[in-house]
Design a protein around this motif. Structure first.
Motif, short mmCIF file in Angstrom:
data_model
loop_
_atom_site.label_atom_id
_atom_site.label_comp_id
_atom_site.label_asym_id
_atom_site.label_seq_id
_atom_site.Cartn_x
_atom_site.Cartn_y
_atom_site.Cartn_z
N ALA A 43 -1.57 -17.49 64.48
CA ALA A 43 -1.30 -18.93 64.40
C ALA A 43 -1.89 -19.47 63.11
CB ALA A 43 -1.91 -19.63 65.61
N CYS A 44 -1.06 -19.49 62.08
CA CYS A 44 -1.46 -20.04 60.78
C CYS A 44 -1.15 -21.54 60.74
CB CYS A 44 -0.77 -19.28 59.66
SG CYS A 44 -1.22 -17.52 59.62
N SER A 45 -1.24 -22.13 59.57
CA SER A 45 -1.17 -23.59 59.51
C SER A 45 -0.49 -24.08 58.25
CB SER A 45 -2.59 -24.17 59.58
OG SER A 45 -2.60 -25.55 59.31
N SER A 46 0.21 -25.20 58.38
CA SER A 46 0.80 -25.86 57.21
C SER A 46 -0.27 -26.36 56.24
CB SER A 46 1.67 -27.03 57.65
OG SER A 46 0.88 -28.00 58.34
N GLU A 47 -1.52 -26.49 56.72
CA GLU A 47 -2.61 -26.91 55.83
C GLU A 47 -2.79 -25.93 54.67
OE1 GLU A 47 -4.81 -29.53 55.71
OE2 GLU A 47 -3.86 -30.60 57.35
N GLU A 48 -2.31 -24.70 54.84
CA GLU A 48 -2.40 -23.71 53.76
C GLU A 48 -1.66 -24.18 52.51
OE1 GLU A 48 -1.42 -19.63 54.97
OE2 GLU A 48 -1.48 -20.38 57.03
N TYR A 49 -0.58 -24.92 52.71
CA TYR A 49 0.20 -25.36 51.55
C TYR A 49 -0.58 -26.37 50.70
CZ TYR A 49 4.19 -23.12 53.81
OH TYR A 49 5.04 -22.20 54.39
N GLY A 50 -1.43 -27.17 51.36
CA GLY A 50 -2.34 -28.06 50.64
C GLY A 50 -1.62 -29.04 49.73
N HIS A 51 -1.96 -28.98 48.46
CA HIS A 51 -1.37 -29.90 47.49
C HIS A 51 0.10 -29.54 47.27
CE1 HIS A 51 -0.99 -32.59 44.07
NE2 HIS A 51 -0.42 -31.59 43.41
N VAL A 52 0.97 -30.45 47.68
CA VAL A 52 2.41 -30.23 47.56
C VAL A 52 3.01 -31.33 46.69
CG1 VAL A 52 4.60 -30.11 48.81
CG2 VAL A 52 2.53 -29.13 49.83
N GLU A 53 3.76 -30.92 45.69
CA GLU A 53 4.44 -31.89 44.83
C GLU A 53 5.65 -32.46 45.57
OE1 GLU A 53 3.27 -32.79 42.03
OE2 GLU A 53 1.81 -31.20 41.57
N ALA A 54 6.01 -33.69 45.21
CA ALA A 54 7.11 -34.38 45.90
C ALA A 54 8.40 -33.57 45.85
CB ALA A 54 7.32 -35.76 45.30
N HIS A 55 8.65 -32.90 44.72
CA HIS A 55 9.91 -32.16 44.58
C HIS A 55 9.90 -30.85 45.37
CE1 HIS A 55 7.44 -30.11 41.49
NE2 HIS A 55 8.21 -29.07 41.75
N GLU A 56 8.76 -30.50 45.96
CA GLU A 56 8.65 -29.25 46.72
C GLU A 56 8.90 -29.42 48.21
OE1 GLU A 56 5.39 -26.74 44.10
OE2 GLU A 56 4.64 -28.24 45.51
N ARG A 100 -11.28 -38.14 54.41
CA ARG A 100 -11.66 -36.80 54.00
C ARG A 100 -11.96 -36.77 52.51
NH1 ARG A 100 -6.80 -33.29 56.95
NH2 ARG A 100 -7.24 -33.97 59.10
N PRO A 101 -12.79 -35.80 52.06
CA PRO A 101 -13.05 -35.66 50.61
C PRO A 101 -11.77 -35.45 49.81
CG PRO A 101 -14.64 -34.38 51.88
CD PRO A 101 -13.62 -34.89 52.85
N SER A 102 -10.82 -34.72 50.36
CA SER A 102 -9.47 -34.63 49.77
C SER A 102 -8.50 -34.47 50.92
CB SER A 102 -9.36 -33.44 48.80
OG SER A 102 -9.59 -32.21 49.48
N ASP A 103 -7.33 -35.06 50.76
CA ASP A 103 -6.36 -35.05 51.86
C ASP A 103 -5.01 -34.61 51.33
OD1 ASP A 103 -5.40 -35.31 54.39
OD2 ASP A 103 -5.73 -37.46 54.57
N VAL A 104 -4.25 -33.96 52.19
CA VAL A 104 -2.89 -33.55 51.85
C VAL A 104 -1.99 -34.77 51.99
CG1 VAL A 104 -1.00 -32.02 52.46
CG2 VAL A 104 -3.37 -31.24 52.71
N GLU A 105 -1.25 -35.11 50.92
CA GLU A 105 -0.45 -36.33 50.92
C GLU A 105 0.76 -36.23 51.84
OE1 GLU A 105 2.15 -39.11 47.83
OE2 GLU A 105 0.67 -37.67 47.06
N ILE A 106 1.45 -35.09 51.78
CA ILE A 106 2.67 -34.95 52.57
C ILE A 106 2.82 -33.52 53.07
CG2 ILE A 106 4.04 -34.56 50.46
CD1 ILE A 106 6.43 -35.83 51.95
N LEU A 107 3.20 -33.40 54.33
CA LEU A 107 3.55 -32.10 54.91
C LEU A 107 4.86 -32.27 55.67
CD1 LEU A 107 0.10 -30.81 56.26
CD2 LEU A 107 1.45 -29.83 54.40
N LEU A 108 5.92 -31.68 55.12
CA LEU A 108 7.25 -31.73 55.73
C LEU A 108 7.83 -30.33 55.65
CD1 LEU A 108 9.82 -33.12 56.83
CD2 LEU A 108 10.39 -33.69 54.45
N GLY A 109 8.12 -29.75 56.81
CA GLY A 109 8.48 -28.35 56.85
C GLY A 109 9.97 -28.06 56.86
N ASP A 110 10.35 -26.99 56.20
CA ASP A 110 11.70 -26.44 56.26
C ASP A 110 11.65 -25.26 57.24
OD1 ASP A 110 13.97 -24.80 55.86
OD2 ASP A 110 14.22 -25.54 53.81
#
Length: 316
Positions: free
Chosen positions: A118-131, A275-285
């Motif tokens: 059971a892994c996590s989308s948090e692994e992606y972390g910093h995601v650019e808008a175009h990604e 949080r000290p740093s937060d992930v701005e967006i997480l949207l999965g394909d």
């Protein structure tokens, strides 16, 4: 068919146990002497609970060689991101060591076991808008010790598949919620606050952190079906996103919960919840997983939030 669930007493673990029982699968689960049993009390007589300290190699070896499960769903972890900031070393050790002990036992004894990690989308972390939407091929840029620990689990599963042929599947699950979600997690925390306000147990204010983060929420009852399908139909060594494929801000999600209440509630920012740093967006394909297994989420977010709020109304 025998399935072992590590973390069976937890949020996702308890729902997974229910689902596997509905499929007539024999379910065993790991517990420790301090495990809270409230999530599985209603099915405790239908599963076998076995004492096991996953960080102890001998304990893991004894369990796996005696039981020889067909499937292992490895859900046990320190899974709360803010805690990982306070205890980074413990989070990484806890999440990596237990998995290594499982893999090493399966490797040494050549057990023909399929293992879901059971892994996590948090692994992606910093995601650019175009990604976005995020595919499994997106770079991993973890932004918390928790996310780093999950990336380590992810890569270890890949390595043990490539090196030793162990049948591992990595599921990168995006935000999931529903009844029994721990009160420290955002959706459940808001729902509990609202339920307490409705009962007159606290002033009519909900305390919040970052409301602008965008998240992809799936109902836990859909997620555990995906976990089962990952081992039934997934390709060994592969990783799969598990998500709804739609995005919502935390602010809008909170408003949906507030709209389900009959009282007027104010929103109060709380700096302690930032949080000290937060992930701005997480949207999965999820197209890779859907194509491989035919899975699609069935439960709409409105129903998930309603059920979560009802869960807390019955408990506060």
């Amino acid at each position: 068919m025998k399935a072992l669930i590590t973390g069976i007493t937890g949020f996702a673990g308890s729902h997974l146990a229910e689902y596997l029982l509905s499929l007539q699968v024999e379910v065993i689960g790991t517990v420790r002497n301090r495990s809270r049993m409230n999530h599985i009390v209603h099915i405790e007589d239908k599963v076998r609970l076995l004492e096991c300290e996953l960080r102890d190699p001998f304990s893991v070896e004894t369990l796996l060689t005696q039981e020889k499960p067909d499937y292992i769903f490895h859900l046990a972890a320190q899974s709360f991101v803010p805690t990982s900031w306070n205890s980074p070393a413990d989070t990484i050790y806890n999440n990596v060591a237990g998995q290594l002990n499982i893999f090493e036992t399966v490797r040494r004894y050549q057990l023909p076991t399929r293992i879901q990690i059971a892994c996590s989308s948090e692994e992606y972390g910093h995601v650019e808008a175009h990604e976005t939407p995020i595919t499994e091929d997106n770079p991993l840029r973890p932004l918390s010790p928790y996310a780093v620990s999950k990336a380590a689990q992810d890569y270890l599963a890949y390595q043990y598949f490539k090196s030793y042929g162990i049948h591992t599947i990595r599921t990168r699950t995006f935000n999931h919620t529903g009844p029994r979600r721990g009160e420290q997690f955002v959706t459940s925390n808001f729902a509990k606050q609202i339920a307490e306000i409705e009962k007159g147990l606290r002033p009519p204010t909900v305390h919040v952190g970052n409301l602008q983060a965008k998240r992809d929420f799936t109902d836990v009852r859909d997620v555990v079906k995906a976990y089962w399908l990952s081992l039934e139909k997934g390709e060994a060594g592969e990783c799969y996103n598990i998500a709804s494929g739609s995005c919502i801000t935390i602010e809008k999600m909170l408003q949906m919960l507030l709209d389900m209440s009959h009282v007027t509630i104010d929103i109060v920012p709380d700096p302690a919840r930032m949080r000290p740093s937060d992930v701005e967006i997480l949207l999965g394909d999820t197209s890779r997983f859907e194509k491989q297994t035919g899975w699609k989420p069935q439960i709409p977010l409105e129903q998930t939030l309603h059920d979560l709020l009802q869960y807390w109304r019955e408990r506060v």
